[in-house]
Write a protein that holds these residues in place. Structure first.
Motif, PDB file in Angstrom:
ATOM      1  N   THR A   1       2.224  51.049  10.341  1.00  0.00           N
ATOM      2  CA  THR A   1       1.480  50.346   9.315  1.00  0.00           C
ATOM      3  C   THR A   1       2.170  50.427   7.972  1.00  0.00           C
ATOM      4  O   THR A   1       2.967  51.319   7.716  1.00  0.00           O
TER       5      THR A   1
ATOM      6  N   ARG B   1       5.146  49.211   8.470  1.00  0.00           N
ATOM      7  CA  ARG B   1       4.832  47.859   8.827  1.00  0.00           C
ATOM      8  C   ARG B   1       3.795  47.218   7.949  1.00  0.00           C
ATOM      9  O   ARG B   1       3.129  47.908   7.248  1.00  0.00           O
ATOM     10  N   ARG B   2       3.420  46.129   7.998  1.00  0.00           N
ATOM     11  CA  ARG B   2       3.879  44.973   8.716  1.00  0.00           C
ATOM     12  C   ARG B   2       3.915  43.807   7.755  1.00  0.00           C
ATOM     13  O   ARG B   2       3.066  43.717   6.891  1.00  0.00           O
TER      14      ARG B   2
ATOM     15  N   PRO C   1       2.147  37.501   9.863  1.00  0.00           N
ATOM     16  CA  PRO C   1       2.577  37.002  11.170  1.00  0.00           C
ATOM     17  C   PRO C   1       3.766  36.065  11.039  1.00  0.00           C
ATOM     18  O   PRO C   1       3.818  35.228  10.152  1.00  0.00           O
TER      19      PRO C   1
ATOM     20  N   TYR D   1       9.386  49.614   8.517  1.00  0.00           N
ATOM     21  CA  TYR D   1       9.182  48.512   7.582  1.00  0.00           C
ATOM     22  C   TYR D   1       9.506  48.900   6.144  1.00  0.00           C
ATOM     23  O   TYR D   1       9.937  48.078   5.345  1.00  0.00           O
TER      24      TYR D   1
ATOM     25  N   PRO E   1       9.878  42.689  15.963  1.00  0.00           N
ATOM     26  CA  PRO E   1       8.534  42.156  15.727  1.00  0.00           C
ATOM     27  C   PRO E   1       8.344  40.861  16.507  1.00  0.00           C
ATOM     28  O   PRO E   1       9.297  40.114  16.728  1.00  0.00           O
TER      29      PRO E   1
ATOM     30  N   ASP F   1       0.382  42.605  15.616  1.00  0.00           N
ATOM     31  CA  ASP F   1       0.685  42.129  14.259  1.00  0.00           C
ATOM     32  C   ASP F   1       1.186  40.685  14.221  1.00  0.00           C
ATOM     33  O   ASP F   1       1.745  40.259  13.214  1.00  0.00           O
TER      34      ASP F   1
ATOM     35  N   THR G   1      -4.960  47.163  13.639  1.00  0.00           N
ATOM     36  CA  THR G   1      -3.564  46.910  13.289  1.00  0.00           C
ATOM     37  C   THR G   1      -3.516  46.410  11.850  1.00  0.00           C
ATOM     38  O   THR G   1      -4.536  46.374  11.146  1.00  0.00           O
ATOM     39  N   ASP G   2      -2.341  45.999  11.397  1.00  0.00           N
ATOM     40  CA  ASP G   2      -2.201  45.494  10.032  1.00  0.00           C
ATOM     41  C   ASP G   2      -2.817  44.117   9.865  1.00  0.00           C
ATOM     42  O   ASP G   2      -2.984  43.651   8.734  1.00  0.00           O
ATOM     43  N   GLN G   3      -3.127  43.445  10.980  1.00  0.00           N
ATOM     44  CA  GLN G   3      -3.762  42.126  10.926  1.00  0.00           C
ATOM     45  C   GLN G   3      -5.261  42.290  11.177  1.00  0.00           C
ATOM     46  O   GLN G   3      -5.666  42.742  12.249  1.00  0.00           O
TER      47      GLN G   3
ATOM     48  N   GLU H   1      -6.887  41.526  14.533  1.00  0.00           N
ATOM     49  CA  GLU H   1      -6.503  42.243  15.755  1.00  0.00           C
ATOM     50  C   GLU H   1      -7.240  43.574  15.864  1.00  0.00           C
ATOM     51  O   GLU H   1      -7.454  44.271  14.874  1.00  0.00           O
TER      52      GLU H   1
ATOM     53  N   ALA I   1      -5.754  49.813   8.159  1.00  0.00           N
ATOM     54  CA  ALA I   1      -4.930  50.367   9.245  1.00  0.00           C
ATOM     55  C   ALA I   1      -4.378  51.693   8.750  1.00  0.00           C
ATOM     56  O   ALA I   1      -3.220  51.808   8.357  1.00  0.00           O
TER      57      ALA I   1
END
Length: 499
Positions: free
Chosen positions: A2, A8-9, A12, A281, A349, A382, A429-431, A434, A476
């Motif tokens: 994360t 991350r991320r 998309p 990241y 990714p 992600d 997750t970072d999204q 999700e 996240a």
């Protein structure tokens, strides 16, 4: 993985186009215990293979259509094996023999050619393999210990896809004879549809752990609580002037480290192993600042030597995606030449349709520069969930990658899966769209098992615990999953994966 967890991320990625060719290898040799360690006595040791020098042609061996016994070149005697791999077949020759449970064995062969591999499967433990490239005859050797219920193993030798003709002679498996006493003969089919050995067969479920950041649990607690003994320790970055350091922190250089070294020693003492991941990241990856391939290779080598590594992971993200590729792959080629037992994974990714253009470019440059990629590790999260379930979306992305690898390299599906690692992320997750629950992990475990992928992994153990509700947490969070769970729920699921 994360942003808050120093991995991350970005947003998309956009949909990807066609993929270019991929060069892959296989796992380095894993040594088993000595004879004395298992109670096996030297007097019990004998050569178990029949027609080991191919003096009777290919009798007793299960070989690809292109394999043949030739009179020249040979290492010894009057005949040797000659195999010519194609774009879709490694020209493998294998023999199944009876062995004893809980016993030590040594496998050797004389080989010549580019990318010649020797190994065994079905050992009941960590299946060993080793490889070399040599213009003249040279000896390959590896060893293993059989499991408590193992009564037969398959030993094999093969070349690599499109790498030219190889030779093998004087193949020997030495150790105590099994109940059968003699070779049992070939049992598997020949040709391109033969069972495929995963590219990193002894490292099938390595979980990521940040050993110095995000409130890491102790290795002993992870091992005892979850049963996990395979780790990818993250991340080594540049602390300045091409100096490898944990998290890029100048107070945590690899040269001065004792903490991570103790963790790796504890993992190995428990019967496991650890690799190191370069990048992530955030921070400055070594390939962005080391001024030449030689300098970058030397920085990577410092880490490999310090920890005695046989596994490294290249996690080039953010600004490092598809950047300085000639320099980076030049360094990896040097590293592989200097460490022939090293397994290299490339973490990429994902988009909603598989590999991004940047990932394809990275693979293409590796091919052009002659650097070997053993495993493509797909970050199967992600990419943003737009419809359907998280499980179905992750499966679709992985299926897309498999199709891409088949079309670009001429592989069948099984071969492509054998060089693909599926990496998940637990909880949020970072999204925000999700969510990976324990049920999601269980469903994707069954999916990966059915595909016989090279590995199933996840980011990360630091997050494998519930968040303290009395303390504010990021979406996240780097040190908890943000979902209801018991400790080690996600790691226990991943640890069940066996390829």
């Amino acid at each position: 993985m994360t942003l808050t967890g120093k991995r991350r991320r970005p947003a998309p990625l956009v949909a990807a186009l066609a993929v270019t060719a991929l060069a892959v290898g296989t796992l380095a040799a894993t040594a088993g215990p000595t004879l004395a360690a298992t109670g096996t006595h030297p007097a019990d040791t004998t050569q178990l293979l029949g027609n080991a020098s191919f003096e009777s042609g290919l009798s007793g061996w299960n070989c690809a259509a292109s394999d043949q016994a030739v009179t020249s070149p040979v290492a010894d005697g009057s005949h040797a094996l000659s195999g010519t791999p194609t774009a879709s077949d490694t020209a493998q020759c294998a023999q199944t023999v009876s062995v004893r449970p809980n016993s030590s064995y040594t496998l050797t062969a004389r080989v010549q050619g580019s990318y010649v591999y020797l190994g065994a499967t079905g050992t009941g433990g960590t299946d060993p393999s080793t490889w070399t490239s040599s213009a003249g005859w040279t000896t390959l050797s590896t060893s293993f210990t059989t499991g408590a219920s193992t009564t037969s193993v398959s030993v094999w030798v093969h070349g690599w896809y499109g790498e030219g003709t190889f030779g093998a002679d004087d193949v020997a498996l030495t150790g105590p004879a099994g109940a059968g006493g003699t070779p049992t003969g070939p049992t598997s089919p020949t040709g391109p549809t033969s069972p495929v050995t995963p590219a990193d067969g002894g490292f099938t479920h390595p979980v990521y752990l940040m050993p110095l950041d995000n409130s890491p649990q102790s290795v002993s607690d992870i091992v005892s609580g979850s049963g996990e003994k395979q780790f990818l320790l993250s991340f080594v970055l540049d602390s300045g002037n091409c100096t490898p350091a944990w998290d890029g922190d100048s107070t945590q250089t690899v040269a001065s480290d004792t903490t991570v070294l103790a963790d790796i020693q504890a993992i190995r003492a428990a019967g496991g192993d650890a690799g190191v991941s370069f990048g992530g990241y955030n921070g400055t990856e070594l390939g962005a600042t080391c001024g030449s391939s030689a300098a970058l290779a030397a920085a990577y080598q410092q880490v490999v030597t310090k920890y005695g590594l046989t596994h490294v992971d290249l996690d080039w993200e953010g600004d490092d995606l598809d950047a300085n590729m000639a320099l980076r792959w030049g360094a990896i080629k040097i590293l592989e030449q200097d460490n022939p037992g090293l397994t290299v994974s490339l973490t990429i990714p994902m988009t909603t349709v598989g590999l991004p253009d940047t990932g394809k470019d990275e693979i293409s440059q590796a091919i052009a520069d002659g650097a070997r990629i053993d495993v493509v590790n797909i970050m199967d999260f992600d990419f943003g969930l737009t419809s359907g379930t998280e499980t179905a979306a992750a499966e679709t992305v992985a299926d897309d990658v498999n199709t891409q690898l088949q079309s670009l390299y001429g592989w069948d599906s099984a071969t492509a899966w054998a060089h693909t690692s599926i990496q998940l992320m637990n909880g949020h997750t970072d999204q925000p769209s999700e969510l990976f629950t324990q049920d999601t992990f269980n469903a994707l475990l069954a999916y990966a098992q059915g595909k016989h992928a090279a590995a199933l992994s996840y980011w990360d153990v630091n997050r494998d615990r519930a968040c303290d509700p009395s303390v504010p947490h990021n979406w996240a969070d780097g040190a908890c999953s943000s979902v209801t769970q018991d400790p080690w729920d996600f790691t226990k699921i991943i640890t069940q994966y066996n390829g």
